[in-house]
Scaffold this active site. Structure first.
Site, PDB file in Angstrom:
ATOM      1  CG  ASP A  59      -0.202   0.067   2.520  1.00  0.00           C
ATOM      2  OD1 ASP A  59       1.039  -0.104   2.507  1.00  0.00           O
ATOM      3  OD2 ASP A  59      -0.844   0.292   3.560  1.00  0.00           O
ATOM      4  CE1 TYR A  88      50.317  63.633   7.501  1.00  0.00           C
ATOM      5  CE2 TYR A  88      49.153  61.674   8.265  1.00  0.00           C
ATOM      6  CZ  TYR A  88      50.019  62.282   7.382  1.00  0.00           C
ATOM      7  OH  TYR A  88      50.582  61.560   6.375  1.00  0.00           O
ATOM      8  CE  LYS A 108      13.230  -0.709   3.604  1.00  0.00           C
ATOM      9  NZ  LYS A 108      11.832  -0.853   4.018  1.00  0.00           N
ATOM     10  N   GLY A 125       9.199  -6.607   1.825  1.00  0.00           N
ATOM     11  CA  GLY A 125       8.883  -6.675   3.239  1.00  0.00           C
ATOM     12  C   GLY A 125       8.638  -8.057   3.786  1.00  0.00           C
TER      13      GLY A 125
END
EC number: 5.6.2.2
Length: 1398
Positions: free
Chosen positions: A132, A830, A413, A149
């Site tokens: 699914d 200066y 995985k 799976g």
């Protein structure tokens, strides 16, 4: 390839299941045994442990697929679901080789799929490529993705059973597969009234994994994955019927952190301490439900770092548990420390354990590295560079996140590859988390590692070379190596370290006497590095120290070396100047040896110093040498310096080659051996140079006794005595030049500047670069170069907000502004400066004779301190850091100070004062006990606009502009949209644009806080030298004021006494002169045809006072130069009788012949009467009255100086307005008066009356009727300065310009008599005298005129005073052609004129 195979045998097609079984590594990873270091569950210790286990990755993967499916149910769950998931129950039966996974929550529909014509559970568990998760348009945060799976678990199982309960369809499904999913039973459907559930039971086909049974290693790994679910899914998790005591991710992390520090020790062969109380601690850890917390212990996190109080462990950094937690939408992070050997991470993506990390871990870690790197390198400043990789190794990060549609490197995985932009959420670590990490032991561990690493690198760099390399040293510039250095005679060799190249040259001249075989010379460039707390970078970059190590043959790795064997030189000799800096160099070298080889200092003869005289004195055949100033000063106090020739030896370079040969020929008497006498030697060295012992150094300096010095007659000097009798003088000097004195508020450099300006009578402009040379010459300034003195002068003249409340020098040119806090001043070549008009009023010249002046090299220089009329230390404040001490005193308002002085005089209570800074428009408010806050001004113009018109004290415009740019460009916290800077060098004006919502939020938080418009003025560090030159910390500004007032009144007593004795001296001189003239006129004394000696004897017998008896007013200090001058005229200084010399009667015998008249006698008698009257006035006046009169003059002078400043600023602003109006407005110029030829030659433009007043103290009325308000203020000040009691100021309508004064003979002259010090009948002391000797022929100012009373047609009559002094002492003052004042009493009007500064 076998040749007998057919085409069909060679080219085959396999089914999906056959391919998976044939090539399993593509789908589930390796099916071979692997040994790997992994985190696993330890049942005995009841926590995670990291150890090497042997397991099959494929078996682990098929188990993981099933439990991730269970976790996905929770991930898919919607809010307020009808079937919320509450638990996951897992059974792992090692004996039966069976595993089951049960979960409730939303179940699988028990219904037939219309396209596949099979039940849905059958399809998703028994048909490949079904899922699914194929709709990529949908954002999913589940673990499943590719449609394999659970089917992979089915394929690699002997038996695979699926059971499902469907509460909505009231059905329960059960189906069994076997033989690697090749066989399956028919679905078993029955009615069901329970809640939704899914249960998967399988028996792995262990043969496919080369196993026969499930061993302990695989069991511990599978147990660990069950605990993973408990920590990441937020549901109850059961294992083999027992609920796991893990409620959330924080408590899950505890399973790793607790006692794992001991496990790390076990990995290194150390013992382990067990702790089986995790469950209870886990319960406690969940009591705090905040999204952000930090804990350093097993206790509940409360944001405060604490120690682990486990009784089984020592309370040290190694046992601290760091747990910094942050939870955000879809992210949960815990940061801890690793052991430093490597980076560690435990991470999960959608409940998948990413054992190798990936982009999600890097995303978090990079945020930590950025902050840690910046902080670590800042704290390790000067050390080795700490790179991100080094820091990473000290981190242990736990990450639990939900990533939308995650992608991985493989079906296993193990590594997330999704880019951060596609995560579907952001996790920016909060400032609180970052700060907690920076405060945790993580940072300290990084720094400790860096230091240890630096030591290793340093040892490599500093390590002595091989024995062959030690024999001969090459490549060290300026080294003059001893011929025997590095040979078998090396122990007899001495290395002489000299202060600079010139000293080396002198030393070589001396070595021509003793030879070069045993002596080497190496010049130091300056002061050695203080290695006591030196950084890695400092040591690595310091070639000089490395060269000394190489020359000596010292090895930094041999810290315990206690003998000289193996060294290239057996001893070390220090040859420096005999001044404070020379002592410091000696101390730094001793400190270096003590730091790296402390035992060598105990070896007698290793370290010595070569001493040369700092002063030599000679008188005839007598000659003495002094090796310290203190020793010389003591001799001088007990000796009549008359006839002595004195020579100062500033440095080693002052000695001639001949003298150095003389020194080396008697080297034993010029050599002092350093001696170790015990532990106190080492402690004193450490105290003097360690940054950690600041308080000890304070006490050391407080106990300093002036006059204690090293006795150079002794040939041994302990390190303790060196520190406390020689080095302390340098530290004292370093503190003196950093901490001001309470009396004048000056540091020595500032005091020298003021002394030089007073001595030069700097009324006209002088170029700063030229003034520096004059000051250096006349104040013996030779310590820190011209640039330091130039900056001191510039600072004393600055007038911008936050600098001086009263500037004592005039800034003629660009002296810096609040734009950059004075750093924007022009170069000294200066710009010009001169004394400010108020300076001599505050530092009254009549205090000059009572000051205690210093003497350097026989030259009178500045006093120990000046004694101003008001405490300038409070007026302008101070800031400084010295050895052991620092000081900060804010500025205060001189008006408040004067008011308190008057209260002190009147014996009234003093009122506390609030800091005050000239022209500061903001607020100054007390912040409690520590001091005050200065607050800028910020106003809201409208709902998106702010305007800042003032900044806090010491916050400069440019720095604040850069701060606003950071707010504008900060991508993370962009606060403002834009800003406009309209600030000038004086004023602040920033207009800021903001988002209305952010502006409103900023208002709630406080605009002054958000925009950093506050700065702190501390009043807790008011450290000053007191009048006795002792360091003193004062509690409040009133304590300082009281101390000053007490000393100031004493100074007025001294001033009064001085003036009385001065008048008495003058009275005695007049009396003796009168007696002398009368004696000659009456032929009672015959001076012609007599020798000086005879005449002096006669004068003495007849009672004439010798000058030395009259001159009691002279200060006790007799400056050596006078004595040296006297030595050049032996005849005049020959003693005649009773210590009397010819010079003692010069004041009589040198009188001109025309003075020997009766008229002169009458004149002297008149003067004598006047002196008696002056003495009577002076004796009757009180010191309080004297002070109040001086204060009145100071107030007028400061107000005048301030009004001139405002007038000049207003003129500048007019120019700015005119420039805005356009060129036409600039063409309107005031028509200049045509100058006479005399005026042109003097550069005679006199239109600038205020500048004329400041330069000459003459008074000139402004006749321009269109004067502005500021100009009126200036004129009012002028009127107050010239006002006389008996002259109406309204009568002075014309210009008053007077520069002449009366002498004691009532003649107009440039000489100022003592009466000029008495302003009126009340004996008011003037502070505005004019030294007309300072009038420069090249001055551009118009010469003031005294009108001739005989010239009735004087063209300058309307711009001058006519004075007619007749023989009757009548004075006629003509103010205008028709107005004349006649005064008969001479002294009264004379005093009034003197009050005007004439």
């Amino acid at each position: 390839m076998a040749k007998n195979k057919t085409i069909e045998e060679r080219y085959q097609k396999k089914s999906q299941i056959e391919h998976i079984l044939l090539r399993p590594d593509t789908y589930i990873g390796s099916v071979e045994m692997h040994t790997q270091l992994l985190w696993v569950w330890n049942k005995e210790k009841n926590r995670m442990v990291q150890k090497n286990i042997t397991y099959v990755p494929g078996l682990y993967k098929i188990f993981d697929e099933i439990i991730v499916n269970a976790a996905d149910v929770k991930a898919r769950e919607k809010e307020k679901s009808e079937n919320p998931m509450t638990c996951i129950k897992i059974e792992i039966n090692k004996e039966n080789k069976r595993i089951s996974v049960y979960n409730d929550g939303e179940g699988i529909p028990v219904d037939i799929h219309k396209e596949m014509n099979i039940y849905v559970p059958h399809m998703i568990f028994g048909e490949l490529l079904t899922s699914d998760n194929y709709d990529d348009a949908e954002d999913r945060i589940t673990g499943g993705r590719n449609g394999f799976g659970a089917k992979l678990t089915n394929i690699f199982s002997k038996e695979f059973i699926v059971q499902c309960g469907d509460s909505s369809r009231k059905k329960e499904f059960k189906m069994t597969w076997s033989d690697n999913m090749s066989k399956f039973s028919e679905p078993h459907i029955k009615n069901y009234n329970g809640k939704d559930y899914v249960k998967v039971t399988f028996k792995p086909d262990l043969n496919k994994f080369g196993m026969t049974e499930m061993d302990d290693d695989i069991e511990s790994l599978l147990f660990k994955r069950v605990y993973d679910l408990a920590g990441t899914c937020s549901v109850r998790v059961y294992l083999n019927g027992q609920r796991l005591a893990v409620k959330d991710f924080k408590s899950y992390v505890d399973l790793y952190l607790k006692d794992n520090s001991n496990d790390n020790k076990n990995n290194k062969g150390q013992n382990d301490n067990n702790n089986n109380n995790n469950n209870n601690n886990d319960e406690n850890a969940n009591q705090n439900n905040d999204n952000l917390d930090v804990s350093l212990s097993n206790e509940p996190a409360d944001g405060t770092p604490t120690k682990n109080n486990n009784n089984n462990n020592n309370n040290n950094d190694e046992d601290e548990i760091v747990k910094i937690h942050e939870k955000q939408h879809r992210w949960e992070i815990v940061v801890s420390k690793s052991d430093g050997s490597q980076f560690q991470q435990v991470s999960f993506v959608n409940s998948i354990c990413t054992t190798k990390g990936g982009s999600h871990v890097n995303y978090i870690v990079e945020q930590l590295l950025s902050s840690l790197s910046k902080k670590a390198n800042a704290k390790n400043k000067g050390g080795m560079e700490i790179k991100s990789g080094h820091i990473r190794n000290h981190l242990w990060v736990f990450v639990n996140c939900l990533i939308v549609n995650p992608t991985f490197d493989s079906q296993t995985k193990e590594t997330l590859t999704t880019k951060p932009v596609k995560f579907g959420s952001k996790c920016i670590l909060s400032d609180k988390t970052i700060n907690n990490v920076l405060k945790s032991p993580i940072l300290s561990n990084i720094l400790l590692w860096a230091q240890a690493k630096a030591q290793v690198e340093l040892k490599k760099k500093m390590k002595a070379g091989s024995s062959k390399a030690r024999e001969r040293i090459i490549g060290i510039p300026k080294l003059e190596d001893a011929n025997d250095a590095g040979s078998k005679y090396s122990q007899e060799c001495t290395l002489i370290l000299t202060e600079g190249d010139s000293a080396k040259t002198s030393c070589l001249a001396g070595l021509s006497i003793v030879g070069r075989d045993k002596y080497g010379v190496f010049p130091l460039k300056g002061k050695l590095l203080n290695v006591r707390d030196a950084s890695f970078k400092q040591l690595m970059d310091n070639k000089e120290i490395q060269n000394i190590f190489r020359i000596m043959g010292l090895d930094i790795t041999d810290k315990n070396k206690d003998d000289i064997k193996g060294l290239r030189y057996g001893s070390l000799m220090i040859m420096t100047d005999q001044d404070y800096d020379g002592s410091h160099i000696k101390g730094l070298l001793i400190n270096m040896i003590h730091k790296f080889w402390p035992s060598l200092l105990k070896h007698k003869g290793f370290l010595s110093e070569f001493v040369t005289p700092i002063v030599k004195v000679q008188k005839g055949s007598q000659e003495y040498s002094f090796f310290t100033i203190a020793e010389y000063e003591q001799w001088k106090e007990n000796t009549n310096l008359l006839g002595w020739k004195i020579k100062y030896y500033k440095g080693l370079g002052t000695s001639t080659d001949r003298e150095f040969k003389q020194y080396f020929s008697d080297i034993k008497n010029h050599k002092i051996m350093f001696l170790w006498t015990g532990d106190r030697d080492g402690d004193s060295i450490d105290m003097a140079f360690s940054k950690k012992r600041i308080e000890d150094r304070k006490l050391w300096l407080q106990n300093f006794i002036l006059g204690s010095y090293v006795d150079h007659k002794e040939k041994d000097l302990s390190y303790y005595d060196f520190v406390n009798k020689e080095l302390i003088y340098y530290s004292r000097y370093d503190t003196e030049r950093s901490i001001p004195n309470i009396m004048d508020g000056w540091k020595p450099g500032q005091r020298k500047v003021l002394y030089g300006c007073f001595k030069r009578n700097l009324r006209n402009e002088c170029k700063v670069a030229q003034l520096v040379g004059y000051i250096a010459e006349h104040s013996a300034y030779h310590h820190h170069g011209e640039s330091s003195l130039q900056q001191t002068i510039i600072n004393m003249a600055q007038t911008f907000v936050g600098s001086n409340n009263i500037n004592f020098l005039e800034p003629c040119g660009q002296f810096g502004s609040r734009k950059e806090g004075g750093k924007d001043a022009s170069a000294a070549r200066y710009i010009f400066t001169k004394l400010a008009s108020s300076t001599r009023s505050i530092f009254n010249e009549y205090d000059d004779p009572i000051l205690k002046y210093l003497n350097e090299e026989g030259q009178k220089i500045e006093p120990q301190y000046y004694i101003p009329v008001i405490p300038t230390i409070l007026v302008n404040g101070c800031e400084g850091i010295g050895t052991g001490y620092s000081s900060f005193i804010p500025n205060y308002n001189y008006k408040d100070i004067i008011d308190n002085i008057k209260r002190y005089i009147n014996k009234e209570p003093l009122i506390p004062m609030v800091p005050w800074y000239k022209d500061f428009k903001g607020r100054i408010e007390s912040n409690g006990k520590t001091g005050y806050e200065t607050i800028g001004i910020i106003n809201k113009i409208d709902n998106d606009t702010l305007e800042i018109t003032e900044l806090p004290i010491k916050k400069w415009t440019q720095d604040y502009k850069e701060f606003l740019e950071e707010l504008l460009t900060d991508e993370k916290h962009q606060l403002i949209l834009d800003y406009i800077d309209n600030s000038s060098h004086e004023d602040i004006c920033f207009t800021i644009k903001m988002d209305p919502a952010k502006l409103q939020k900023a208002e709630e938080e406080g605009l002054e806080k958000v925009f950093k418009l506050k700065s702190t003025l501390t009043t807790t560090n008011m450290t000053l030298f007191d009048p006795n030159l002792k360091l003193q910390r004062y509690s409040t500004e009133l304590d300082i004021l009281k101390e000053f007032c007490y000393q100031r009144l004493k100074a007025y007593e001294n001033r009064k006494s001085y003036l009385i004795s001065k008048l008495e001296k003058e009275k005695r001189i007049i009396s003796n002169k009168t007696k002398f003239i009368l004696a000659i006129v009456n032929n009672e004394l015959i001076v012609n045809k007599k020798k000086k000696k005879v005449l002096v004897e006669e004068l003495y017998r007849k009672g004439y006072d010798p000058y030395k008896d009259i001159n009691k007013i002279k200060k006790e200090e007799i400056f050596e130069q006078e004595l040296l001058d006297a030595a050049d005229n032996p005849e005049d200084n020959e003693e005649i009788i009773a210590g009397i010399t010819v010079k003692d009667y010069d004041y009589l015998l040198s009188m001109p012949i025309f003075s020997l008249t009766l008229e002169k006698v009458e004149d002297l008698l008149t003067q004598l009467k006047e002196k008696e009257r002056e003495l009577e006035i002076l004796r009757n006046i009180t010191v309080e009255t004297m002070w109040l009169k001086d204060i009145e003059k100071v107030e007028e002078a400061i107000e005048f100086q301030r009004n001139v400043e405002l007038s000049n600023r207003e003129e500048s602003n007019k120019f700015k307005v005119a420039r805005k109006q356009g060129p036409s407005s600039m063409k309107k110029k005031k028509k200049k008066k045509k100058l006479s030829s005399d005026e042109e030659s003097e550069g005679g433009d006199t239109s600038d009356s205020s500048e004329f007043l400041v330069n000459t103290l003459n008074i000139k009325k402004n006749t321009n009727k269109k004067t502005t308000t500021s100009s009126n203020n200036v004129n009012n000040s002028k009127k107050r300065l010239r006002k006389a009691d008996d002259l109406n100021s309204n009568e002075l309508d014309n210009t008053l310009s007077v520069s002449k004064t009366f002498d004691d003979n009532n003649n107009l002259t440039d000489n100022t008599p003592l009466i000029n010090r008495l302003n009126d009948e009340n004996n008011e002391f003037s502070s505005n005298n004019v030294d007309n000797k300072s009038t420069n022929k090249n001055s551009r100012k118009k010469k003031p005129k005294i009108a001739d009373s005989t010239n009735d047609n004087n063209s300058e009559l309307n711009s001058s005073i006519q004075i007619n002094d007749n023989v009757n002492d009548d004075i006629n003052i003509t103010i205008s052609p028709n107005k004349t004042i006649n005064v008969n009493e001479f002294s009264s009007i004379k005093n009034k004129l003197l009050e005007l500064g004439i």
